[in-house]
Design a protein around this motif. Structure first.
Motif, PDB file in Angstrom:
ATOM      1  N   ARG A  86       0.853  -1.184   0.000  1.00 11.60           N
ATOM      2  CA  ARG A  86       0.000   0.000   0.000  1.00 11.60           C
ATOM      3  C   ARG A  86       0.890   1.234   0.000  1.00 11.60           C
ATOM      4  N   TYR A  87       0.506   2.226  -0.777  1.00  8.99           N
ATOM      5  CA  TYR A  87       1.282   3.457  -0.925  1.00  8.99           C
ATOM      6  C   TYR A  87       0.974   4.391   0.243  1.00  8.99           C
ATOM      7  N   THR A  88       1.961   4.656   1.075  1.00 13.77           N
ATOM      8  CA  THR A  88       1.830   5.695   2.094  1.00 13.77           C
ATOM      9  C   THR A  88       2.247   7.059   1.556  1.00 13.77           C
ATOM     10  N   LEU A  89       2.988   7.061   0.455  1.00 11.33           N
ATOM     11  CA  LEU A  89       3.385   8.288  -0.234  1.00 11.33           C
ATOM     12  C   LEU A  89       3.145   8.100  -1.727  1.00 11.33           C
TER      13      LEU A  89
ATOM     14  N   VAL B 255      -2.707   3.684   0.419  1.00 12.09           N
ATOM     15  CA  VAL B 255      -3.575   3.693  -0.760  1.00 12.09           C
ATOM     16  C   VAL B 255      -3.377   2.383  -1.514  1.00 12.09           C
ATOM     17  N   PRO B 256      -4.452   1.717  -1.934  1.00 14.66           N
ATOM     18  CA  PRO B 256      -4.287   0.479  -2.698  1.00 14.66           C
ATOM     19  C   PRO B 256      -3.501   0.697  -3.991  1.00 14.66           C
ATOM     20  N   VAL B 257      -2.805  -0.338  -4.405  1.00 10.68           N
ATOM     21  CA  VAL B 257      -1.970  -0.246  -5.602  1.00 10.68           C
ATOM     22  C   VAL B 257      -2.821   0.049  -6.828  1.00 10.68           C
ATOM     23  N   ALA B 258      -3.995  -0.592  -6.920  1.00  9.21           N
ATOM     24  CA  ALA B 258      -4.854  -0.379  -8.087  1.00  9.21           C
ATOM     25  C   ALA B 258      -5.266   1.084  -8.214  1.00  9.21           C
ATOM     26  N   THR B 259      -5.553   1.733  -7.089  1.00  9.60           N
ATOM     27  CA  THR B 259      -5.942   3.148  -7.143  1.00  9.60           C
ATOM     28  C   THR B 259      -4.787   4.023  -7.608  1.00  9.60           C
ATOM     29  N   VAL B 260      -3.575   3.749  -7.120  1.00  7.87           N
ATOM     30  CA  VAL B 260      -2.417   4.550  -7.529  1.00  7.87           C
ATOM     31  C   VAL B 260      -2.134   4.362  -9.014  1.00  7.87           C
ATOM     32  N   ARG B 261      -2.293   3.174  -9.518  1.00  7.44           N
ATOM     33  CA  ARG B 261      -2.063   2.955 -10.945  1.00  7.44           C
ATOM     34  C   ARG B 261      -3.105   3.674 -11.791  1.00  7.44           C
ATOM     35  N   ARG B 262      -4.323   3.746 -11.315  1.00  5.13           N
ATOM     36  CA  ARG B 262      -5.334   4.525 -12.045  1.00  5.13           C
ATOM     37  C   ARG B 262      -4.942   6.002 -12.073  1.00  5.13           C
ATOM     38  N   ILE B 263      -4.453   6.500 -10.935  1.00 11.21           N
ATOM     39  CA  ILE B 263      -4.006   7.895 -10.882  1.00 11.21           C
ATOM     40  C   ILE B 263      -2.856   8.115 -11.856  1.00 11.21           C
ATOM     41  N   ALA B 264      -1.922   7.174 -11.905  1.00  7.97           N
ATOM     42  CA  ALA B 264      -0.756   7.316 -12.786  1.00  7.97           C
ATOM     43  C   ALA B 264      -1.170   7.328 -14.258  1.00  7.97           C
TER      44      ALA B 264
ATOM     45  N   ALA C  44       4.987  -1.229  -7.398  1.00  8.82           N
ATOM     46  CA  ALA C  44       4.763  -1.071  -5.964  1.00  8.82           C
ATOM     47  C   ALA C  44       5.885  -1.670  -5.134  1.00  8.82           C
ATOM     48  N   LYS C  45       6.543  -2.669  -5.642  1.00  5.79           N
ATOM     49  CA  LYS C  45       7.567  -3.348  -4.853  1.00  5.79           C
ATOM     50  C   LYS C  45       8.877  -2.573  -4.822  1.00  5.79           C
ATOM     51  N   ALA C  46       9.314  -2.025  -5.960  1.00  2.16           N
ATOM     52  CA  ALA C  46      10.637  -1.403  -6.047  1.00  2.16           C
ATOM     53  C   ALA C  46      10.602   0.068  -6.408  1.00  2.16           C
ATOM     54  N   GLY C  47       9.416   0.646  -6.639  1.00  2.00           N
ATOM     55  CA  GLY C  47       9.348   2.053  -7.020  1.00  2.00           C
ATOM     56  C   GLY C  47       9.861   2.969  -5.927  1.00  2.00           C
TER      57      GLY C  47
END
Length: 771
Positions: free
Chosen positions: A67-70, A124-133, A151-154
């Motif tokens: 999950r993205y904290t930033l 933030v869920p990974v799917a939501t961040v990818r939609r934003i991207a 999400a793993k190495a970004g």
């Protein structure tokens, strides 16, 4: 006096210590003065060299998922001018600020690149961040989406980190204290990033209508082919509701789940005629379920239930040549529904947004609005009010009364203490005392007193004011909610520090009452029930967070947590900054109640309430008979005995009330007779099934035939057997009773072929002799 490098080093150290989601960062390769844009080495935070470029991870791993904290929007000035990168950064920062997310901009380095940092402490869920991207990449050509897609190495260089070409990443609008607060303690919730994704997708579709957001593979695949959106749906406009995949890979709208509305339920129960268009009704029903946040599997269960959805008969059967309808195969129904559901999701995703999409109703009934206001006032009263000795009983009874208001769609309800006590998980004596305290403190007001002989309970409503009595235990109720929401639109306050949307009263009450009705609290105590509820409501809370939410001391809270751990209701989760966190295991409360031998306590309370009500009505009829004169009694004639069977159409109160030898009423015998008459055993089975499923047990809704009996599946013959069947052990000449299925069908095909060959070989010698 600090130098510029020393200030940036302090910024870097503070930023990493406060906000880094992992204990390590990635360091650049190369030598001082010749750093390369490659970060292969992972170093701990204590080993970070301020003169060496480092990149910070953006995600944390929890329960096996990232999950993205930033969420960092990296605008690179390599392929576009620096002015374009700055304009793109301002555009996305403004979009984030409009959704209540405070952006923290930074200058990346000497080449003009920009960073926009967005924080979310809960992740933030990974799917939501990818939609934003994806949506932001369409709007801003300078955006580098690589950190947001991996999400793993970004990773991205944090503020204060050195740049390989010289200089540092510098904050442009915040101090380090302000940045840490905005991205950490005062960061936005995950729901705000969902809204940001929807906003950016809408903006991207408006800029480039032909470049629609790529749909998930499961949403594209219908019958194994890529399906395009029909023009009738595409003309609605761009997608304004995000589409995601459920756990089975099927498409669904990323909106809060809620029950279907009254119009949608009426549409499902409508019986259609041949003159009506079945496809239109099916699409409308599927679209309503999609807008309510349902999954494809949940909706398919409604399709297969013919009693609750007559309007969907077209999916369950097909028209024959003679005009009748024959049942479809279940696989065919599921295939048709997959296509219908995909179209419904695509149509619902393009419809104008409504308040329900943000988790609350704008067109609530008066009862729902009053109950929602009651939730806010109870929260404003503070945990100390509901954490004192009688606090759990008061809160549980108040929630039970609120449930009656929601169910009756009115705030003036009949508060039968036995029914309220069952809904609250207490005896009727405790519920009666709690009602008295709530009325005394000003939470409830009496609108009509009880009439015992008429069988009418006390009627209550939500109080708006009260007079404080001279009682040491009096605690004034909160009449008004403090003004903390936006006065323009209190239900959609999008400020950074705004509270989360209020819970849906019906859904919230359903889960809360089922929780407080569990029989395990008869052993652990209802104070422990409040503690476990806070563990379930929060995301891995610490001991300090639980004590703050419940109002209990450290020792009492630890005792509750230890008892729940012994019953495997909670477990200790991963430590958070040195403090132990707790998480619910998801174990059913009924199973825990079985270990304490109290799983059926509420079941017994519910059945006793129905039996007591029936016996009370009988005694009221007996009192009415006793007030008659001798002449009136003679006119009515002799009464049947107490053991007389009550046939349909006969008044149960006409029987004589059972009495002892001395003439005194035998109430125990009356309850025993009434228990047999109303079918208490069947009601007990019905309530027992509800308890096992974790559903609400309401005495007024129990039925002697409500328990669902397990259906015995009949074994049907498939093919006449000429060979021995290894599945059902049918001998040659007997009919095979093996269940249908792919494996069985293949085996029967082999057997049939062998039987035909055996029959052909048997007739071949006869044919040769005749020749």
């Amino acid at each position: 006096m600090y130098t510029r490098n020393a200030v940036q080093a302090e910024t870097l150290t503070r930023f990493l210590a406060e906000l880094s989601p992992r204990p390590r960062v990635r360091a650049a390769a190369g030598e001082p003065g010749e750093w390369r844009n490659v970060y292969p080495e992972a170093v701990t935070l204590a080993e970070v060299d301020p003169a060496r470029p480092v990149a910070m991870y953006l995600t944390r791993r929890r329960h096996g998922a990232h999950r993205y904290t930033l969420v960092t929007l990296d605008h690179d000035a390599k392929r576009v001018p620096a002015a374009q990168a700055a304009a793109d950064a301002e555009l996305l920062a403004a979009a984030a600020a409009a959704e209540g997310i405070e952006p923290v901009p930074a200058r990346s380095g000497p080449n003009g690149g920009r960073h926009v940092w967005l924080g979310c402490a809960e992740g933030v869920p990974v799917a939501t961040v990818r939609r934003i991207a994806r949506a932001a990449r369409t709007l801003c050509p300078s955006l580098d989406v690589a950190p947001l897609m991996n999400a793993k190495a970004g990773a991205v260089r944090p503020p204060g980190a050195a740049h390989r070409l010289g200089g540092h990443s510098e904050l442009t609008a915040h101090t380090i204290d302000q940045a840490v607060t905005a991205l950490g303690a005062a960061s936005a919730r995950a729901e705000a990033f969902e809204r940001l994704a929807a906003r950016l997708e809408t903006m991207a579709a408006a800029v480039s209508p032909t470049s629609r957001t790529r749909r998930p593979s499961a949403a594209l695949a219908v019958d194994g082919e890529d399906t395009e959106v029909p023009p009738s749906i595409r003309q609605r406009g761009p997608i304004v509701r995000p589409v995601e995949q459920d756990t089975t890979g099927c498409p669904r709208l990323a909106v809060p789940w809620r029950p279907l509305g009254e119009r949608a339920v009426k549409g499902l129960r409508r019986t259609l005629t041949d003159r009506q268009n079945f496809s239109d009704w099916v699409h409308a029903s599927a679209r309503s379920m999609a807008l309510a946040g349902w999954t494809q599997a949940e909706a398919l269960a409604v399709v297969r239930d013919a009693e609750s959805s007559p309007a969907l008969e077209w999916l369950r059967s097909e028209r024959q040549e003679d005009g009748t309808r024959a049942p479809r195969d279940e696989d065919e129904t599921a295939r048709l529904w997959a296509r219908v559901w995909w179209l419904a999701v695509q149509d619902a995703a393009r419809m104008p947004r409504r308040p329900e999409d943000d988790g609350y109703h704008q067109d609530r009934t008066d009862a729902e609005a009053a109950v929602a206001d009651l939730f806010a006032r109870m929260q404003a009263a503070g945990p100390a009010r509901w954490g004192r000795e009688s606090g759990p009983a008061d809160a549980a009874v108040l929630m039970a009364v609120a449930w009656l208001m929601i169910s009756a769609s009115t705030t003036d309800v009949s508060a039968n203490v036995r029914r309220v006590g069952t809904l609250a998980g207490y005896t009727y004596q405790t519920a009666s005392l709690a009602l008295w305290r709530l009325i005394r403190d000003g939470w409830l007001a009496v609108t009509a007193e009880a009439d015992r002989r008429a069988g009418q309970a006390r009627r209550v409503t939500l109080a708006t004011e009260h007079e404080c009595p001279e009682h040491r235990g009096h605690r004034c109720a909160i009449d008004r909610v403090p003004e903390t929401a936006s006065p323009v639109h209190p239900g959609s306050d999008r400020r950074r520090n705004a509270a989360a949307p209020p819970p849906e009263p019906h859904t919230y009450l359903r889960s809360l009452i089922a929780h407080q009705q569990a029989g395990v609290w008869h052993t652990l105590g209802h104070h422990a029930a409040r503690t476990l509820w806070q563990v379930q409501e929060q995301d891995r809370p610490t001991l300090a967070q639980i004590t703050a939410a419940t109002g209990y001391g450290r020792r009492a809270t630890l005792r509750h947590l230890r008892q729940a751990q012994e019953l495997r209701l909670i477990t200790t989760a991963r430590p958070r900054r040195g403090a132990t966190t707790y998480a619910a295991t998801g174990r059913a409360l009924y199973e825990a109640g079985q270990e304490t031998s109290t799983a059926t306590r509420t079941v017994r309370l519910a059945v006793k309430a129905r039996v007591a009500q029936a016996a009370h009505d009988w005694w009221a009829s007996e009192e009415e008979w006793s007030r008659l004169t001798r002449t009136q009694k003679r006119r009515r004639g002799l009464r049947p005995g107490p053991d007389q069977q009550v046939i349909p159409g006969m008044d149960a109160g006409r029987r004589a009330y059972p009495r002892n030898i001395d003439g005194s009423p035998n109430h125990a015998r009356a309850r025993e007779i009434e228990a047999k008459r109303i079918g208490a055993a069947g009601m007990f089975a019905h309530a027992h099934q509800l308890a096992q499923r974790g559903q609400i047990i309401d005495p007024a809704h129990l039925s002697p035939t409500g328990a669902q009996q397990p259906q015995q599946r009949r074994r049907r013959a498939v093919l006449p057997a000429r060979q021995h069947c290894r599945h059902c052990q049918a001998s040659p000449g007997e009919r095979c009773v093996t269940w249908r299925g792919q494996v069985t069908a293949e085996w029967h095909a082999v057997r049939r072929t062998a039987a035909e060959q055996a029959a052909g070989e048997a007739t071949r010698p006869t044919e040769q002799r005749s020749a």
